[in-house]
Design a protein around this motif. Structure first.
Motif, PDB file in Angstrom:
ATOM      1  N   ARG A 135     -11.981 -27.090  60.206  1.00  0.00           N
ATOM      2  CA  ARG A 135     -11.974 -26.293  58.973  1.00  0.00           C
ATOM      3  C   ARG A 135     -12.741 -27.005  57.854  1.00  0.00           C
ATOM      4  O   ARG A 135     -13.560 -26.406  57.160  1.00  0.00           O
ATOM      5  N   ASN A 157      -6.992 -21.314  58.371  1.00  0.00           N
ATOM      6  CA  ASN A 157      -8.105 -20.751  57.605  1.00  0.00           C
ATOM      7  C   ASN A 157      -7.980 -19.252  57.445  1.00  0.00           C
ATOM      8  O   ASN A 157      -7.418 -18.565  58.311  1.00  0.00           O
ATOM      9  N   GLN A 158      -8.478 -18.750  56.347  1.00  0.00           N
ATOM     10  CA  GLN A 158      -8.712 -17.322  56.189  1.00  0.00           C
ATOM     11  C   GLN A 158      -9.906 -16.979  57.080  1.00  0.00           C
ATOM     12  O   GLN A 158     -10.847 -17.774  57.203  1.00  0.00           O
ATOM     13  N   GLU A 159      -9.876 -15.821  57.720  1.00  0.00           N
ATOM     14  CA  GLU A 159     -11.012 -15.470  58.567  1.00  0.00           C
ATOM     15  C   GLU A 159     -12.261 -15.283  57.707  1.00  0.00           C
ATOM     16  O   GLU A 159     -12.174 -14.865  56.552  1.00  0.00           O
ATOM     17  N   SER A 160     -13.402 -15.619  58.276  1.00  0.00           N
ATOM     18  CA  SER A 160     -14.670 -15.365  57.590  1.00  0.00           C
ATOM     19  C   SER A 160     -15.358 -14.212  58.316  1.00  0.00           C
ATOM     20  O   SER A 160     -14.802 -13.639  59.251  1.00  0.00           O
ATOM     21  N   VAL A 161     -16.565 -13.885  57.896  1.00  0.00           N
ATOM     22  CA  VAL A 161     -17.269 -12.786  58.551  1.00  0.00           C
ATOM     23  C   VAL A 161     -17.470 -13.110  60.034  1.00  0.00           C
ATOM     24  O   VAL A 161     -17.398 -12.223  60.889  1.00  0.00           O
ATOM     25  N   ALA A 215     -15.882 -16.131  61.762  1.00  0.00           N
ATOM     26  CA  ALA A 215     -14.824 -16.889  62.437  1.00  0.00           C
ATOM     27  C   ALA A 215     -13.457 -16.228  62.274  1.00  0.00           C
ATOM     28  O   ALA A 215     -13.150 -15.684  61.211  1.00  0.00           O
ATOM     29  N   LYS A 228      -8.797 -11.554  64.110  1.00  0.00           N
ATOM     30  CA  LYS A 228     -10.152 -11.239  63.622  1.00  0.00           C
ATOM     31  C   LYS A 228     -10.252  -9.760  63.284  1.00  0.00           C
ATOM     32  O   LYS A 228      -9.871  -8.905  64.088  1.00  0.00           O
ATOM     33  N   MET A 266     -13.109 -11.307  53.911  1.00  0.00           N
ATOM     34  CA  MET A 266     -13.754 -12.305  54.779  1.00  0.00           C
ATOM     35  C   MET A 266     -14.906 -13.001  54.061  1.00  0.00           C
ATOM     36  O   MET A 266     -15.203 -14.157  54.309  1.00  0.00           O
ATOM     37  N   GLU A 322     -12.133 -21.488  54.010  1.00  0.00           N
ATOM     38  CA  GLU A 322     -11.082 -21.415  52.990  1.00  0.00           C
ATOM     39  C   GLU A 322      -9.728 -21.205  53.631  1.00  0.00           C
ATOM     40  O   GLU A 322      -9.632 -20.681  54.742  1.00  0.00           O
ATOM     41  N   GLN A 323      -8.689 -21.521  52.880  1.00  0.00           N
ATOM     42  CA  GLN A 323      -7.351 -21.117  53.293  1.00  0.00           C
ATOM     43  C   GLN A 323      -6.879 -20.002  52.370  1.00  0.00           C
ATOM     44  O   GLN A 323      -7.415 -19.815  51.282  1.00  0.00           O
ATOM     45  N   ARG A 324      -5.858 -19.287  52.809  1.00  0.00           N
ATOM     46  CA  ARG A 324      -5.415 -18.146  51.999  1.00  0.00           C
ATOM     47  C   ARG A 324      -4.648 -18.593  50.760  1.00  0.00           C
ATOM     48  O   ARG A 324      -4.760 -17.993  49.704  1.00  0.00           O
TER      49      ARG A 324
END
Lengths: 255, 452
Positions: free
Chosen positions: B23, A114-118, A120, A150, B113, B29-31
């Protein structure tokens, strides 16, 4: 004899690949941290889909045992085989007072979930197999690594990274352990558009002996052109078992 | 030993499964990043026009940083922040502080993010920008093959990544996006006018660099003309930035004829920048609502099957424009961008005011409209968005469901505007391809002083 021939062949192939890459253009990204480029910690992101990258490093280590030292060369090929997935092949070659495992061929793959979120972190799992093609190696040793990244401070693009790796020593020799681990905590930030600075602490349980080593490292990754990154890093041992110090020069280029 | 390997593999697969399920459950999301194509022309622009490359890098620094500045600073301090940011990006540009082009995440990590897909779309299109500059810069690609190589770059761009911008002209994609009645529309331009005008500088510079190469050819003239464009940037454009976004068809008519697809892709990206900044500057929505709207706009302006058939449907108001010349017509309100906006407004009005309006109201409406589409807040301008201004003028204005809410689109409104475009332009003759058989001689390409 066969093993020596195999080692020479692998070394030649990997260095030939480095040489070829040097003659064509290279899209390395200085903010995408890679293991040993130039310090231990890596981030949770895979190289872009279809990106070919060649990496190399030279490392001088002053070992903890008296006046002993060694030099390591390590070529590496990396490829974005699917989206969010990279595969790698690399082999360390040692000269000096300790050349055990010199020429081991390592095959690895990293998958970013996953892309990091605010809230996670970005998460990745890496798997690697060390084949016993090198000096004094026995058995195929698998490694599993969990990687978290992070962002903690957007203004300077400051990020923390945690790497936790477990290696199973498939055919432990006398005085060798069969369960090994390495934990790395790192911090990176962007002092300028083309520069990333990294600091990390590594705690690693060695194959031989009863102790674990602790190492403090710092390094810089500099983007030279759109496709090339150079790295320079150093580390000092924090306990008696760790190398006294080490210095690493690294380079990576995309095709 | 074998069983240990099996156990480790089993545990590894189990861990992967847990992460994938987590996930999916949390909607992360994934990049999904995709590499540039591996071509020999890569980095040609970097090495041949390094000073220009550094200006491009500075403009991308501006774009990246602007996201986080708008999202993380309060609107109530907009004047102070606008002045500070404008000074910051000007200094960064003039002093060429970036050697290589930053990704959006490098200087806008918070927005990475918050809404990663926005950066995917922007970075992917910046890669295309770089590819097309490289193709024109590479002496090894003969002049008559530039078009073919550019078409290959466009094909790779569209085929490899679903966030590719559309090859249809902005006239169509703006109607698909339907942002004019959203409560954020105009916030960036009105409350951060200096920063918005800096964007107009960047979107002047990118097209004229293509055009300089188009009139220069492959030889040494190319370096000279690119440097002359950079001089115009430093000596004229930065000190008096445009007051509207200039379109490819206005600034790079020759390149827009060579590759209308690429020209439209850039207009669509440049407009996306402005809409994203509007959304981030607006404080009336939560982060989740902003993300929903950002992704709606990213999708609405993305490439859709069949968009190629519209690629050449635009006019060329200044076909002999000299890229080194910063002319009066580039500086003000009147131009292609605002013509598109005015047309859309006309097309929407019957739906929003079915009973019509008197002449006085109509004059007041268009006065507000022009002020809303100009940078800054002028005397007599109603604060807030275009929607706020129109609602204050006409409280009984009817809003179609979805036209103002985050993440929603009013399909009838879009349909009405697209029909309006078809009615006006379906018989527009497509722009002619640009002849590339012979390398140009710069003196013959433009008349002294620029426009004919």
């Amino acid at each position: 004899m066969k093993k020596e021939i195999l080692q020479k062949f692998m070394g030649s192939c990997l260095f030939a690949a480095v040489g070829f890459a040097a003659s064509v253009v290279w899209a390395a990204d200085h903010s995408n941290l890679e293991e040993d480029q130039p310090v231990s910690v890596e981030d949770a992101f895979a190289t872009a889909y279809l990106n070919y990258e060649i990496q190399g490093l030279v490392r001088y280590e002053k070992l903890d045992t008296g006046d002993e030292d060694r030099l390591m060369f390590q070529p590496m090929l990396e490829y974005g085989v699917w989206r969010n997935t990279e595969v790698q092949v690399h082999a360390p070659f040692y000269t000096g007072d300790d050349d055990k495992h010199s020429g081991d061929l390592n095959l690895g793959a990293l998958y970013n979930f996953n892309q990091e979120s605010v809230m996670a972190p970005a998460t990745a799992l890496e798997g690697e197999l060390a084949l016993p093609t090198g000096e004094g190696s026995h058995g195929v040793d698998p490694t599993v690594k969990l990687i978290l990244t992070k962002t903690v401070e957007p203004e300077s693009f400051s990020r923390v990274h945690l790497n936790a790796a477990y290696t199973y020593n498939a055919r432990p020799q006398e005085d060798e352990r069969d369960h090994l681990y390495a934990l790395t905590a790192g911090y990176s930030f962007r002092p300028g558009a083309d520069t990333i600075v990294i600091v990390d602490v590594l705690r690693e349980r060695e194959r031989e002996g009863d102790e674990a080593i602790s190492l403090l490292e710092a390094g810089v990754r500099q983007q030279l052109d759109p496709l090339t990154v150079l790295g320079l890093g150093g580390g000092v041992g924090l306990n008696d078992e760790a190398p006294d110090y080490r210095v690493t020069l690294s380079a990576q280029r995309s095709f | 030993m074998k069983s240990a390997h099996v156990r480790i593999c089993r545990n590894y697969v189990f861990l992967v499964g847990v992460f994938v399920l987590t996930r999916s459950a949390l909607g992360w999301e994934q990049r999904d990043e995709v590499s540039h194509p591996q071509r020999m022309h890569n980095t040609a622009f970097f090495y041949r026009h390094n000073a220009a490359y550094r200006y491009a890098s500075a403009f991308h620094y501006y774009h990246a940083k602007q996201h986080d500045v708008l999202q993380l600073t309060p609107l109530s301090e907009h004047e102070k922040i606008d002045a500070w940011f404008d000074e910051n990006v000007r200094s960064f540009t003039v002093n060429q502080k970036a050697r290589t082009e930053p990704t959006m995440e490098l200087y806008g990590p918070y927005t990475a993010m918050l809404a990663w897909r926005v950066y995917r779309a922007i970075d992917w299109t910046h890669i295309h920008h770089e590819q097309t500059y490289d193709i024109l810069s590479d002496r090894g690609i003969t002049w008559d093959r530039k078009g073919e190589r550019t078409a290959q770059a466009v094909d790779y761009y569209l085929r490899m990544n679903e966030v590719a911008r559309s090859v249809a002209p902005l006239d169509i994609t703006m109607r698909r996006a339907a942002v004019m009645m959203k409560p954020y529309f105009g916030y960036y331009r009105n409350y951060y006018p200096r920063s918005a005008r800096f964007a107009f500088v960047a979107h002047w510079w990118h097209p004229v660099i293509y055009e300089a190469m188009m009139i220069a050819g492959n030889g040494d003239e190319q370096q000279r003309l690119v440097k002359e464009v950079d001089r115009t940037l430093l000596e004229q454009v930065l000190s008096d930035p445009p007051r509207r976004m200039l379109l490819s068809r206005e600034l790079m008519p020759r390149y827009a004829r060579l590759s209308p697809e690429s020209a439209n892709i850039f207009d669509n990206l440049h407009m996306l920048h402005g809409i994203v900044y509007d959304i981030l500057a607006y404080e009336g929505w939560t982060e989740d609502q902003k993300r929903a709207e950002l992704y709606r706009v990213v999708n609405a302006m993305s490439y859709q099957q069949g968009d190629e058939r519209y690629a050449r449907l635009f006019s060329l108001p200044h076909p002999e424009q000299d890229p080194r010349s910063y002319d009066e017509w580039m500086k003000g309100y009147e131009g292609e961008m605002n013509r598109i906006m005015e047309e859309m407004m006309h097309e929407m009005m019957p739906m929003m005011m079915p009973k019509g309006m008197d002449k006085d109201m109509e004059d007041r409406l268009w006065a507000q409209f022009r002020m809303k589409l100009s940078p800054g807040l002028e005397e007599g301008e109603i604060p807030g968005s275009l929607h706020d201004a129109l609602m204050q003028l006409m409280p009984d204005m009817e809003m179609a469901p979805g036209s103002a809410e985050p993440g929603r689109t009013s399909a009838p409104m879009v349909d009405m505007m697209l029909k309006g475009w078809q009615k006006k332009y379906q018989n527009l003759p497509p722009v002619e391809p640009y002849p590339m058989q012979q390398e140009p001689e710069p003196s013959r390409q433009v008349r002294a002083g620029g426009e004919s």
